[in-house]
Design a protein around this motif. Structure first.
Motif, PDB file in Angstrom:
ATOM      1  N   ILE A   1       0.845  -1.201   0.000  1.00  0.00           N
ATOM      2  CA  ILE A   1       0.000   0.000   0.000  1.00  0.00           C
ATOM      3  C   ILE A   1       0.874   1.243   0.000  1.00  0.00           C
ATOM      4  N   LEU A   2       1.910   1.247   0.832  1.00  0.00           N
ATOM      5  CA  LEU A   2       2.826   2.398   0.888  1.00  0.00           C
ATOM      6  C   LEU A   2       3.531   2.611  -0.448  1.00  0.00           C
ATOM      7  N   LYS A   3       3.898   1.533  -1.116  1.00  0.00           N
ATOM      8  CA  LYS A   3       4.527   1.658  -2.437  1.00  0.00           C
ATOM      9  C   LYS A   3       3.575   2.322  -3.422  1.00  0.00           C
TER      10      LYS A   3
ATOM     11  N   GLN B   1       3.336   5.919  -2.559  1.00  0.00           N
ATOM     12  CA  GLN B   1       4.578   6.611  -2.889  1.00  0.00           C
ATOM     13  C   GLN B   1       4.606   6.978  -4.375  1.00  0.00           C
ATOM     14  N   GLU B   2       4.081   6.104  -5.212  1.00  0.00           N
ATOM     15  CA  GLU B   2       4.010   6.379  -6.650  1.00  0.00           C
ATOM     16  C   GLU B   2       3.020   7.495  -6.954  1.00  0.00           C
ATOM     17  N   ASN B   3       1.868   7.472  -6.260  1.00  0.00           N
ATOM     18  CA  ASN B   3       0.840   8.493  -6.472  1.00  0.00           C
ATOM     19  C   ASN B   3      -0.053   8.536  -5.239  1.00  0.00           C
ATOM     20  N   ALA B   4       0.157   9.532  -4.401  1.00  0.00           N
ATOM     21  CA  ALA B   4      -0.596   9.642  -3.153  1.00  0.00           C
ATOM     22  C   ALA B   4      -2.061   9.993  -3.382  1.00  0.00           C
ATOM     23  N   ARG B   5      -2.409  10.398  -4.597  1.00  0.00           N
ATOM     24  CA  ARG B   5      -3.790  10.781  -4.898  1.00  0.00           C
ATOM     25  C   ARG B   5      -4.611   9.617  -5.451  1.00  0.00           C
ATOM     26  N   GLN B   6      -4.005   8.466  -5.660  1.00  0.00           N
ATOM     27  CA  GLN B   6      -4.780   7.383  -6.246  1.00  0.00           C
ATOM     28  C   GLN B   6      -5.827   6.874  -5.255  1.00  0.00           C
ATOM     29  N   LYS B   7      -6.906   6.422  -5.798  1.00  0.00           N
ATOM     30  CA  LYS B   7      -8.037   5.966  -4.991  1.00  0.00           C
ATOM     31  C   LYS B   7      -7.752   4.589  -4.395  1.00  0.00           C
ATOM     32  N   ALA B   8      -8.419   4.323  -3.291  1.00  0.00           N
ATOM     33  CA  ALA B   8      -8.295   3.021  -2.635  1.00  0.00           C
ATOM     34  C   ALA B   8      -8.701   1.904  -3.588  1.00  0.00           C
ATOM     35  N   SER B   9      -9.638   2.189  -4.484  1.00  0.00           N
ATOM     36  CA  SER B   9     -10.074   1.155  -5.441  1.00  0.00           C
ATOM     37  C   SER B   9      -8.942   0.772  -6.394  1.00  0.00           C
ATOM     38  N   ASN B  10      -8.129   1.748  -6.802  1.00  0.00           N
ATOM     39  CA  ASN B  10      -6.975   1.431  -7.659  1.00  0.00           C
ATOM     40  C   ASN B  10      -5.953   0.596  -6.891  1.00  0.00           C
ATOM     41  N   ILE B  11      -5.699   0.985  -5.650  1.00  0.00           N
ATOM     42  CA  ILE B  11      -4.742   0.236  -4.819  1.00  0.00           C
ATOM     43  C   ILE B  11      -5.258  -1.184  -4.602  1.00  0.00           C
ATOM     44  N   SER B  12      -6.559  -1.321  -4.339  1.00  0.00           N
ATOM     45  CA  SER B  12      -7.118  -2.658  -4.079  1.00  0.00           C
ATOM     46  C   SER B  12      -6.944  -3.573  -5.289  1.00  0.00           C
ATOM     47  N   GLN B  13      -7.091  -3.021  -6.492  1.00  0.00           N
ATOM     48  CA  GLN B  13      -6.882  -3.825  -7.704  1.00  0.00           C
ATOM     49  C   GLN B  13      -5.412  -4.215  -7.854  1.00  0.00           C
ATOM     50  N   THR B  14      -4.520  -3.294  -7.519  1.00  0.00           N
ATOM     51  CA  THR B  14      -3.088  -3.554  -7.672  1.00  0.00           C
ATOM     52  C   THR B  14      -2.614  -4.648  -6.730  1.00  0.00           C
ATOM     53  N   ILE B  15      -3.114  -4.624  -5.474  1.00  0.00           N
ATOM     54  CA  ILE B  15      -2.596  -5.580  -4.483  1.00  0.00           C
ATOM     55  C   ILE B  15      -3.570  -6.719  -4.172  1.00  0.00           C
ATOM     56  N   ASN B  16      -4.691  -6.757  -4.898  1.00  0.00           N
ATOM     57  CA  ASN B  16      -5.693  -7.821  -4.719  1.00  0.00           C
ATOM     58  C   ASN B  16      -6.229  -7.890  -3.289  1.00  0.00           C
ATOM     59  N   LEU B  17      -6.757  -6.757  -2.833  1.00  0.00           N
ATOM     60  CA  LEU B  17      -7.360  -6.668  -1.503  1.00  0.00           C
ATOM     61  C   LEU B  17      -8.617  -5.822  -1.650  1.00  0.00           C
ATOM     62  N   SER B  18      -9.608  -6.043  -0.825  1.00  0.00           N
ATOM     63  CA  SER B  18     -10.850  -5.274  -0.944  1.00  0.00           C
ATOM     64  C   SER B  18     -10.604  -3.793  -0.661  1.00  0.00           C
ATOM     65  N   VAL B  19     -11.477  -2.960  -1.225  1.00  0.00           N
ATOM     66  CA  VAL B  19     -11.361  -1.512  -1.035  1.00  0.00           C
ATOM     67  C   VAL B  19     -11.483  -1.160   0.438  1.00  0.00           C
ATOM     68  N   SER B  20     -12.426  -1.790   1.140  1.00  0.00           N
ATOM     69  CA  SER B  20     -12.606  -1.485   2.567  1.00  0.00           C
ATOM     70  C   SER B  20     -11.370  -1.887   3.386  1.00  0.00           C
ATOM     71  N   ALA B  21     -10.746  -2.986   3.017  1.00  0.00           N
ATOM     72  CA  ALA B  21      -9.531  -3.409   3.731  1.00  0.00           C
ATOM     73  C   ALA B  21      -8.381  -2.435   3.468  1.00  0.00           C
TER      74      ALA B  21
ATOM     75  N   ILE C   1      -4.975   1.968   5.426  1.00  0.00           N
ATOM     76  CA  ILE C   1      -4.436   3.324   5.273  1.00  0.00           C
ATOM     77  C   ILE C   1      -4.730   4.144   6.523  1.00  0.00           C
ATOM     78  N   LYS C   2      -5.939   4.031   7.056  1.00  0.00           N
ATOM     79  CA  LYS C   2      -6.285   4.744   8.297  1.00  0.00           C
ATOM     80  C   LYS C   2      -5.371   4.328   9.438  1.00  0.00           C
ATOM     81  N   LYS C   3      -5.097   3.036   9.562  1.00  0.00           N
ATOM     82  CA  LYS C   3      -4.208   2.557  10.627  1.00  0.00           C
ATOM     83  C   LYS C   3      -2.779   3.069  10.429  1.00  0.00           C
ATOM     84  N   LEU C   4      -2.318   3.112   9.165  1.00  0.00           N
ATOM     85  CA  LEU C   4      -0.976   3.642   8.883  1.00  0.00           C
ATOM     86  C   LEU C   4      -0.897   5.133   9.227  1.00  0.00           C
ATOM     87  N   GLU C   5      -1.979   5.853   8.997  1.00  0.00           N
ATOM     88  CA  GLU C   5      -2.025   7.269   9.374  1.00  0.00           C
ATOM     89  C   GLU C   5      -2.048   7.432  10.889  1.00  0.00           C
TER      90      GLU C   5
END
Length: 155
Positions: free
Chosen positions: A8-10, A13-33, A38-42
């Protein structure tokens, strides 16, 4: 933090504005997860904030330099750091070991702007010497460094 958090951090780091839905597709994890992680990392302070990166040359800041600064005595530390923190042309200030006390990264519009900034810094009470290095080109400039994957422990 685990390998999923690192992925998620990677992405951020590439684009802090990308949506959670894009990240979820990249890492194969649900959007809610992804959102929850991200909230826990913050909340844990690993993610300190989000920022935008600007092309300084297009903004008119054609001059980048590093300036080493020495103080006459440590009693001048507080006043010096206050003055530096208030100066918009100083983008970074590091208290360092060695022959000088501080290393500053400065951006200005021109060599004339750098000369004016240099005079301002030299006039701060307690500054006894400086040494300036002009940046010819930037080969690499990262904001953060992520840990290697093999250093992350699984829960």
């Amino acid at each position: 933090m685990d390998h999923i958090d690192l992925e998620i951090l990677k992405c951020l780091q590439e684009n802090a504005r990308q949506k959670a839905s894009n990240i979820s597709q990249t890492i194969n994890l649900s959007v809610s997860a992804v959102t929850e992680r991200i909230k826990k990392l913050e909340q844990s302070g690993i993610i300190e904030g989000y920022t935008a990166s600007f092309n300084q040359k297009k903004l008119g800041n054609d001059m980048c330099a590093f300036m080493e600064v020495s103080l006459e005595h440590p009693k001048y530390y507080d006043n010096f750091t206050k003055c530096i923190a208030e100066n918009k042309n100083v983008t970074s200030c590091y208290y360092i070991t060695g022959d000088f006390d501080f290393m500053l990264r400065v951006l200005t519009d021109s060599s004339e702007g750098l000369e004016q900034l240099h005079r301002r810094i030299k006039s701060i009470e307690g500054v006894c010497s400086t040494k300036t290095h002009f940046v010819l080109s930037t080969v690499k400039q990262e904001v953060s460094v992520l840990p290697d994957e093999d250093t992350i422990e699984e829960p």
